[in-house]
Design a protein around this motif. Structure first.
Motif, PDB file in Angstrom:
ATOM      1  N   ALA A   1      34.165  46.515  34.853  1.00 49.25           N
ATOM      2  CA  ALA A   1      34.634  45.268  34.353  1.00 49.25           C
ATOM      3  C   ALA A   1      33.311  44.595  33.760  1.00 49.25           C
ATOM      4  CB  ALA A   1      35.096  44.350  35.526  1.00 49.25           C
TER       5      ALA A   1
ATOM      6  N   ASP B   1      39.108  35.368  38.977  1.00 50.81           N
ATOM      7  CA  ASP B   1      39.420  36.439  39.932  1.00 50.81           C
ATOM      8  C   ASP B   1      38.158  37.308  40.380  1.00 50.81           C
ATOM      9  OD1 ASP B   1      41.575  35.913  41.308  1.00 50.81           O
ATOM     10  OD2 ASP B   1      42.926  36.552  39.537  1.00 50.81           O
TER      11      ASP B   1
ATOM     12  N   GLN C   1      34.413  39.785  29.196  1.00 45.49           N
ATOM     13  CA  GLN C   1      35.784  39.587  29.278  1.00 45.49           C
ATOM     14  C   GLN C   1      36.370  38.309  29.284  1.00 45.49           C
ATOM     15  OE1 GLN C   1      36.072  42.891  32.023  1.00 45.49           O
ATOM     16  NE2 GLN C   1      37.257  44.386  30.605  1.00 45.49           N
ATOM     17  N   TRP C   2      35.566  37.368  30.196  1.00 45.37           N
ATOM     18  CA  TRP C   2      36.158  36.153  30.120  1.00 45.37           C
ATOM     19  C   TRP C   2      34.960  34.997  29.811  1.00 45.37           C
ATOM     20  CZ3 TRP C   2      34.148  38.676  34.552  1.00 45.37           C
ATOM     21  CH2 TRP C   2      33.303  37.898  35.514  1.00 45.37           C
TER      22      TRP C   2
ATOM     23  N   TRP D   1      33.918  42.868  42.209  1.00 45.50           N
ATOM     24  CA  TRP D   1      35.106  43.432  41.305  1.00 45.50           C
ATOM     25  C   TRP D   1      35.849  42.334  40.656  1.00 45.50           C
ATOM     26  CZ3 TRP D   1      38.395  48.247  43.169  1.00 45.50           C
ATOM     27  CH2 TRP D   1      37.397  49.208  43.455  1.00 45.50           C
ATOM     28  N   VAL D   2      36.351  42.599  39.490  1.00 49.20           N
ATOM     29  CA  VAL D   2      37.262  41.980  38.800  1.00 49.20           C
ATOM     30  C   VAL D   2      38.416  42.708  38.251  1.00 49.20           C
ATOM     31  CG1 VAL D   2      37.855  40.405  36.542  1.00 49.20           C
ATOM     32  CG2 VAL D   2      35.660  40.326  37.912  1.00 49.20           C
ATOM     33  N   ASN D   3      39.703  42.339  38.472  1.00 46.83           N
ATOM     34  CA  ASN D   3      40.811  43.200  37.970  1.00 46.83           C
ATOM     35  C   ASN D   3      40.789  44.667  38.526  1.00 46.83           C
ATOM     36  OD1 ASN D   3      41.890  40.899  37.004  1.00 46.83           O
ATOM     37  ND2 ASN D   3      40.927  41.155  35.041  1.00 46.83           N
ATOM     38  N   GLU D   4      40.568  44.738  39.576  1.00 48.12           N
ATOM     39  CA  GLU D   4      40.037  46.201  40.306  1.00 48.12           C
ATOM     40  C   GLU D   4      39.346  47.273  39.586  1.00 48.12           C
ATOM     41  OE1 GLU D   4      42.601  47.305  42.922  1.00 48.12           O
ATOM     42  OE2 GLU D   4      42.923  45.061  42.887  1.00 48.12           O
ATOM     43  N   ARG D   5      38.170  46.321  38.888  1.00 45.14           N
ATOM     44  CA  ARG D   5      37.349  47.189  38.118  1.00 45.14           C
ATOM     45  C   ARG D   5      35.840  46.577  38.862  1.00 45.14           C
ATOM     46  NH1 ARG D   5      38.513  49.716  32.909  1.00 45.14           N
ATOM     47  NH2 ARG D   5      40.699  50.198  32.950  1.00 45.14           N
TER      48      ARG D   5
END
Ligand code: BTN
Length: 264
Positions: free
Chosen positions: A169, A113, A173-174, A123-127
């Motif tokens: 972000a 995403d 994280q991924w 951005w990722v997850n609103e960050r």
């Protein structure tokens, strides 16, 4: 260790489209973008990729500072600038096209995403995962082309959000094992080819790809001048379309910032 940032592999990968790319990795500099802009103003317009392990005066859009994440051993951020002569017919939408290229390299299937927030944020997850700073210099000797400097900063390792206007972000994280050299190698060759494509055809080949990752489309937004409205996405020239109480507003200025409004 020579080539530990894949300097030769990157130069070789882009050579068919952009021969003679100089790849420089420096331990510390004020800002990779400032350095390439200084050189261009002095007439040094060789295509150059400059990567910094640490920037002491990293810059973001609208005069804001860009601070890298700190790490003990290896860079927790990827900070680099790509400079090359370019003369598209129309520059509109370039930062969006760059964002599309970087997002597709970081997240090819869109599984993570990675979204694009107009005009130049990842951005990722609103960050905020990263940012793009586009600048051009007119070399002193007055040759026709401008020298384009694309500065990119991406968070790799975990970082504190204290003092930041948007919470961060980061790639780990991924992709917990991702390293800055690896990411550089994944990002730069497609970026060169997409920037050259933009030089030939402008934003049109990127419009639908941007739409597929557009963070603001379909959301209520607020512009830095206080205007609020419903974001309808971006137009064929990369302009932001906002439906306001007084009609459709097209936002082109990179000096305007826009934020999604909290729901409710
Ligand atoms: C933004 O988010 O406003 C853009 C940030 C761009 C940061 C990168 S880091 C490499 C290059 N050098 C700089 O001083 N800025 C860009």
């Amino acid at each position: 260790m020579a080539d530990s940032w894949f300097e030769d592999a990157i130069a070789a990968a882009v050579a068919p489209q952009l021969p003679g790319l100089a790849v420089e990795v420096v331990d510390e500099i004020d800002s990779t973008s400032s350095e390439l802009m200084r050189r261009a103003r002095d007439g040094r317009i060789q295509p150059t990729l400059m990567v910094a392990k640490r920037q002491t005066a990293g810059r973001g859009r609208m005069g804001r500072p860009w601070q890298s994440a700190q790490a003990e051993r290896e860079p927790a951020s990827l900070t680099f600038s790509l400079g090359l002569p370019l003369m598209p017919r129309d520059w509109s939408g370039l930062s969006l096209a760059v964002g599309v290229s970087v997002a597709e390299s970081l997240d090819p299937s869109n599984a993570a995403d990675v979204a694009l927030k107009w005009p130049n944020d990842l951005w990722v997850n609103e960050r905020k995962l990263g940012g793009i700073l586009i600048e051009t210099a007119v070399p002193q000797d007055g040759i026709a082309e401008r020298y384009l400097v694309i500065g990119i900063g991406i968070n790799i390792g975990a970082r504190e959000g204290t003092g930041m206007s948007t919470a961060p972000a980061w790639i780990a994280q991924w992709r917990p094992d991702a390293t800055a050299p690896q990411l550089l190698r994944e990002i730069v060759p497609p970026l060169v080819s997409q920037v050259l494509l933009f030089g030939e055809r402008g934003f049109v080949p990127f419009a639908e790809r941007f739409a597929a990752r557009d963070l603001l489309r379909g959301r209520e937004v607020q512009l830095s001048d206080g205007t609020t409205g419903h974001c309808e996405g971006v137009g064929w020239g990369g302009e932001l379309l906002v439906r306001t109480a007084s009609g459709m507003k097209t936002v082109t200025s990179s000096e305007v910032s826009v934020r999604p409004r909290a729901a409710g």
